[in-house]
Design an enzyme around this catalytic site. Structure first.
Site, PDB file in Angstrom:
ATOM      1  N   ASP A 165     -10.518 -18.631 -22.013  1.00 25.40           N
ATOM      2  CA  ASP A 165      -9.410 -19.399 -21.452  1.00 25.40           C
ATOM      3  C   ASP A 165      -8.081 -18.948 -22.056  1.00 25.40           C
ATOM      4  OD1 ASP A 165      -9.658 -20.489 -23.964  1.00 25.40           O
ATOM      5  OD2 ASP A 165      -9.769 -22.574 -23.304  1.00 25.40           O
TER       6      ASP A 165
ATOM      7  N   ASP B 149     -15.727 -19.144 -19.960  1.00 23.37           N
ATOM      8  CA  ASP B 149     -15.166 -20.087 -20.935  1.00 23.37           C
ATOM      9  C   ASP B 149     -14.730 -21.353 -20.196  1.00 23.37           C
ATOM     10  OD1 ASP B 149     -14.387 -20.935 -23.412  1.00 23.37           O
ATOM     11  OD2 ASP B 149     -12.620 -19.648 -23.553  1.00 23.37           O
TER      12      ASP B 149
ATOM     13  N   LYS C 107     -19.212 -21.075 -22.457  1.00 26.84           N
ATOM     14  CA  LYS C 107     -18.775 -21.453 -23.815  1.00 26.84           C
ATOM     15  C   LYS C 107     -17.950 -22.733 -23.724  1.00 26.84           C
ATOM     16  CE  LYS C 107     -15.252 -19.343 -26.174  1.00 26.84           C
ATOM     17  NZ  LYS C 107     -14.362 -20.481 -26.516  1.00 26.84           N
TER      18      LYS C 107
ATOM     19  N   GLU D 292     -15.759 -25.722 -26.462  1.00 26.23           N
ATOM     20  CA  GLU D 292     -15.192 -25.895 -27.803  1.00 26.23           C
ATOM     21  C   GLU D 292     -15.563 -27.249 -28.409  1.00 26.23           C
ATOM     22  OE1 GLU D 292     -10.930 -25.348 -27.748  1.00 26.23           O
ATOM     23  OE2 GLU D 292     -11.086 -23.312 -26.966  1.00 26.23           O
TER      24      GLU D 292
ATOM     25  N   GLU E   8     -13.663 -19.639 -35.398  1.00 23.60           N
ATOM     26  CA  GLU E   8     -12.289 -19.123 -35.266  1.00 23.60           C
ATOM     27  C   GLU E   8     -11.403 -19.612 -36.410  1.00 23.60           C
ATOM     28  OE1 GLU E   8     -10.460 -19.439 -31.405  1.00 23.60           O
ATOM     29  OE2 GLU E   8      -8.512 -18.797 -32.170  1.00 23.60           O
TER      30      GLU E   8
HETATM   31  O1  KIV Z   1     -10.536 -17.918 -24.966  1.00 16.90           O
HETATM   32  C1  KIV Z   1     -10.752 -17.047 -25.832  1.00 16.90           C
HETATM   33  O2  KIV Z   1     -10.354 -15.896 -25.702  1.00 16.90           O
HETATM   34  C2  KIV Z   1     -11.507 -17.444 -27.014  1.00 16.90           C
HETATM   35  C3  KIV Z   1     -11.592 -16.470 -28.142  1.00 16.90           C
HETATM   36  C4  KIV Z   1     -10.340 -16.499 -28.912  1.00 16.90           C
HETATM   37  C5  KIV Z   1     -12.790 -16.718 -28.968  1.00 16.90           C
HETATM   38  O3  KIV Z   1     -12.014 -18.523 -27.052  1.00 16.90           O
END
Ligand code: KIV
Length: 304
Positions: free
Chosen positions: A59, A98, A128, A130, A197
């Protein structure tokens, strides 16, 4: 005669795709897992050709592709569009969709519905999300539907405001312990890997040691089981200030700027295009064409 389709069903990994269980084997063999973000067909193709293991359609697209100042505004439809451009051209790497802010925070049902959209509409292999806490239940619900989930703890940019900005996390014992516990809980919830991160290297090392699943670090030191960098940071394409943890491997913005300035100059002075950039036609056809134009009246008056 068989009526079975020749193309693989959606949940069947395409031939040549890195099998998901191989990631745990790589961790066991101490082979680093290489991850990079990509957001379109050219970057996906180049990442695949370079041999990366995982492509994250992050994202971060909100910032590096769409011009926003945070990751929060990017929508599901925008993420699906970008993810589809990557999955269309990539073969071996697992492609991670993401989940954008708002697509999973409200309920497990929302999370599952949107994870399914990533797989069905955008061809993502995995997704993914968070955070720990309530997000553990989201991760578990998605995994139970058969979609692998990557967790993400430490600096979680979707909640940067709550964290006091884009800054390192886990620098106090209590905060480090919280991140450690969240990472373990994400493994327990069924995640296949966890992004760490902006976490101090010794904390990331302890988490990597404690987990069976791989950790993928960004600003989390060399003891993580793999690394991820953002495409634009790695290649010097993002014009903003890069975080401390970025290693810039090229200055593509400089290369592009020089090339564009040369093009502008060439067009202005008439040195582009040259003969080699144009098309010819048979002499007699050209002569006929000229003859036809010669016979016609010119100018505006012919249109009445
Ligand atoms: O969105 C993204 O690029 C990320 C990375 C920084 C791990 O979550």
């Amino acid at each position: 005669m068989s009526t079975r389709p020749s193309a693989p069903a959606p949940a069947t990994p395409a031939p040549g795709k890195l099998p998901l269980p191989e990631l745990i084997e790589m961790k066991r063999r101490h082979e680093k897992i290489v991850t990079v973000t990509a957001y379109d067909a050219p970057s996906g193709r180049l990442a695949d050709a370079a041999g990366v293991d995982l492509i994250l359609v992050g994202d971060t697209a909100a910032m590096v592709m769409l011009g926003h100042t945070s990751t929060v505004p990017v929508t599901m439809d925008e993420m699906l569009f970008l993810t589809r451009t990557v999955t269309r051209v990539t073969h071996r790497p697992l492609v991670i969709g993401d989940m954008p802010f708002g697509s999973y925070q409200v309920s497990d049902e929302d999370a599952v519905r949107n994870a399914i959209r990533f797989v069905k509409e955008a061809g993502a292999d995995v997704v993914k999300l968070e955070g720990g806490g309530r997000m553990l239940s989201r991760a578990r619900a998605i995994v139970e539907c058969g979609i692998p989930v990557m967790g993400h703890v430490g600096l979680t940019p979707q909640s940067a405001t709550m964290l006091g900005g884009f800054k390192a996390q886990g620098r106090s014992a209590d905060n480090a312990r919280q991140i450690y516990d969240d990472a373990l809980a994400l493994e327990e919830a069924g995640c296949f890997a966890v992004v760490l991160e902006a976490v101090p290297a010794p904390v990331a090392a302890r988490i990597s040691e404690a987990l069976t699943i791989p950790t993928i670090g960004i600003g989390a030191g060399a003891e993580c089981d793999g690394q991820v960098l953002v495409w634009h940071d790695l290649l010097g394409l993002y014009e903003g200030r890069a975080p401390r943890f970025v290693k810039q491997y090229a200055d593509l913005a400089g290369v592009i700027r020089d090339a564009l300035e040369s093009y502008v100059g060439d067009v202005r002075v008439g040195s582009f295009p040259e003969e080699q950039h144009t098309y010819s036609m048979p002499e007699e056809e050209l002569a006929l064409f000229e003859e036809q134009l010669g016979e016609r009246p010119h100018g505006r008056e012919q249109h009445g």
